[in-house]
Design a protein around this motif. Sequence first.
Motif, PDB file in Angstrom:
ATOM      1  N   ALA A   1      24.848 -16.575  23.469  1.00  0.00           N
ATOM      2  CA  ALA A   1      25.908 -15.862  22.754  1.00  0.00           C
ATOM      3  C   ALA A   1      25.342 -14.911  21.708  1.00  0.00           C
ATOM      4  N   VAL A   2      24.303 -15.347  20.995  1.00  0.00           N
ATOM      5  CA  VAL A   2      23.683 -14.502  19.967  1.00  0.00           C
ATOM      6  C   VAL A   2      23.024 -13.282  20.611  1.00  0.00           C
ATOM      7  N   GLN A   3      22.259 -13.494  21.667  1.00  0.00           N
ATOM      8  CA  GLN A   3      21.602 -12.370  22.341  1.00  0.00           C
ATOM      9  C   GLN A   3      22.618 -11.374  22.884  1.00  0.00           C
ATOM     10  N   GLU A   4      23.671 -11.880  23.528  1.00  0.00           N
ATOM     11  CA  GLU A   4      24.699 -10.998  24.082  1.00  0.00           C
ATOM     12  C   GLU A   4      25.422 -10.234  22.977  1.00  0.00           C
ATOM     13  N   PHE A   5      25.691 -10.902  21.856  1.00  0.00           N
ATOM     14  CA  PHE A   5      26.384 -10.232  20.755  1.00  0.00           C
ATOM     15  C   PHE A   5      25.585  -9.022  20.274  1.00  0.00           C
ATOM     16  N   TRP A   6      24.287  -9.222  19.975  1.00  0.00           N
ATOM     17  CA  TRP A   6      23.493  -8.127  19.427  1.00  0.00           C
ATOM     18  C   TRP A   6      23.364  -6.981  20.430  1.00  0.00           C
TER      19      TRP A   6
ATOM     20  N   LEU B   1      26.624  -5.181  20.188  1.00  0.00           N
ATOM     21  CA  LEU B   1      26.789  -4.526  18.893  1.00  0.00           C
ATOM     22  C   LEU B   1      26.008  -3.213  18.850  1.00  0.00           C
ATOM     23  N   TRP B   2      24.778  -3.221  19.348  1.00  0.00           N
ATOM     24  CA  TRP B   2      23.959  -2.011  19.311  1.00  0.00           C
ATOM     25  C   TRP B   2      24.610  -0.870  20.091  1.00  0.00           C
ATOM     26  N   ALA B   3      25.470  -1.188  21.048  1.00  0.00           N
ATOM     27  CA  ALA B   3      26.147  -0.150  21.831  1.00  0.00           C
ATOM     28  C   ALA B   3      27.441   0.330  21.170  1.00  0.00           C
ATOM     29  N   MET B   4      27.861  -0.342  20.101  1.00  0.00           N
ATOM     30  CA  MET B   4      29.118   0.022  19.426  1.00  0.00           C
ATOM     31  C   MET B   4      28.888   1.160  18.434  1.00  0.00           C
ATOM     32  N   ASP B   5      29.966   1.877  18.168  1.00  0.00           N
ATOM     33  CA  ASP B   5      29.916   2.973  17.209  1.00  0.00           C
ATOM     34  C   ASP B   5      30.550   2.518  15.894  1.00  0.00           C
ATOM     35  N   LEU B   6      29.820   1.665  15.164  1.00  0.00           N
ATOM     36  CA  LEU B   6      30.282   1.204  13.853  1.00  0.00           C
ATOM     37  C   LEU B   6      29.562   2.011  12.775  1.00  0.00           C
TER      38      LEU B   6
ATOM     39  N   MET C   1      34.220  -5.132  21.911  1.00  0.00           N
ATOM     40  CA  MET C   1      34.293  -6.405  21.205  1.00  0.00           C
ATOM     41  C   MET C   1      35.288  -6.270  20.063  1.00  0.00           C
ATOM     42  N   ASP C   2      36.113  -7.278  19.937  1.00  0.00           N
ATOM     43  CA  ASP C   2      37.096  -7.284  18.855  1.00  0.00           C
ATOM     44  C   ASP C   2      36.467  -7.783  17.568  1.00  0.00           C
ATOM     45  N   TYR C   3      36.938  -7.221  16.453  1.00  0.00           N
ATOM     46  CA  TYR C   3      36.477  -7.678  15.146  1.00  0.00           C
ATOM     47  C   TYR C   3      37.582  -7.472  14.123  1.00  0.00           C
ATOM     48  N   GLU C   4      37.379  -8.095  12.984  1.00  0.00           N
ATOM     49  CA  GLU C   4      38.313  -8.015  11.872  1.00  0.00           C
ATOM     50  C   GLU C   4      37.561  -7.405  10.693  1.00  0.00           C
ATOM     51  N   LEU C   5      38.195  -6.495   9.959  1.00  0.00           N
ATOM     52  CA  LEU C   5      37.592  -5.959   8.745  1.00  0.00           C
ATOM     53  C   LEU C   5      37.865  -6.929   7.611  1.00  0.00           C
ATOM     54  N   VAL C   6      36.799  -7.329   6.906  1.00  0.00           N
ATOM     55  CA  VAL C   6      36.948  -8.275   5.802  1.00  0.00           C
ATOM     56  C   VAL C   6      36.196  -7.750   4.583  1.00  0.00           C
ATOM     57  N   GLN C   7      36.639  -8.161   3.417  1.00  0.00           N
ATOM     58  CA  GLN C   7      35.970  -7.855   2.158  1.00  0.00           C
ATOM     59  C   GLN C   7      35.340  -9.158   1.672  1.00  0.00           C
ATOM     60  N   LEU C   8      34.016  -9.165   1.535  1.00  0.00           N
ATOM     61  CA  LEU C   8      33.324 -10.382   1.119  1.00  0.00           C
ATOM     62  C   LEU C   8      32.849 -10.269  -0.321  1.00  0.00           C
ATOM     63  N   ASN C   9      32.883 -11.391  -1.008  1.00  0.00           N
ATOM     64  CA  ASN C   9      32.238 -11.497  -2.314  1.00  0.00           C
ATOM     65  C   ASN C   9      30.763 -11.756  -2.084  1.00  0.00           C
ATOM     66  N   LYS C  10      29.948 -11.512  -3.100  1.00  0.00           N
ATOM     67  CA  LYS C  10      28.516 -11.745  -2.927  1.00  0.00           C
ATOM     68  C   LYS C  10      28.258 -13.237  -2.724  1.00  0.00           C
ATOM     69  N   LYS C  11      27.188 -13.510  -1.989  1.00  0.00           N
ATOM     70  CA  LYS C  11      26.768 -14.885  -1.712  1.00  0.00           C
ATOM     71  C   LYS C  11      25.293 -14.999  -2.073  1.00  0.00           C
ATOM     72  N   ARG C  12      24.936 -16.100  -2.652  1.00  0.00           N
ATOM     73  CA  ARG C  12      23.527 -16.395  -2.905  1.00  0.00           C
ATOM     74  C   ARG C  12      23.073 -17.325  -1.788  1.00  0.00           C
TER      75      ARG C  12
END
Length: 155
Positions: A110-115, A118-123, A1-12
């Motif tokens: 889509a949500v079920q397939e994503f997770w 993801l669990w199979a990825m080495d992040l 799965m492709d992804y982008e590295l991002v830097q997020l600010n905190k969110k409330r």
Amino acid sequence: MDYELVQLNKKRVAGIRIRTDNNDANMSNQIGRAWQRFFGEGIFASISSKKNDKTIGLYTNYENGVSWKYDVMICCEVEDNAIMPAQVEVETIGEGKYAKFVVKGHVQKAVQEFWMKLWAMDLDRKYSCDFEEYQAEGDMENGEIHFYISLNEKK
């Protein structure tokens, strides 16, 4: 799965919370009921200080990665100084490095397939705050979901 590295600010964020784990046979039903409650009981509508109309599924307070219990919040981003209705809890999504995935399609599938993928990825996951941000409500057949997975900072 492709992804982008991002830097997020905190969110409330503000919403409702449940505690579950991936070994609980009722986990999916518990999460589904929380989503139904968030919209069906008017909780989403009762939050007047939303920053936008996006809904967030937040996973946080992990006991041991995905092996043990964690919190699931059905929530939305809110202004920092907002006062919440009694049944609404507030949480902070921490700033930091996240892997951002964009998924489109039938929302539940889509949500079920994503997770599962993801669990199979080495992040190098941090297991602090991971979340799904739903870009538009109502179109369950052709939804767009942005997934943010917290990553450890490399020294």
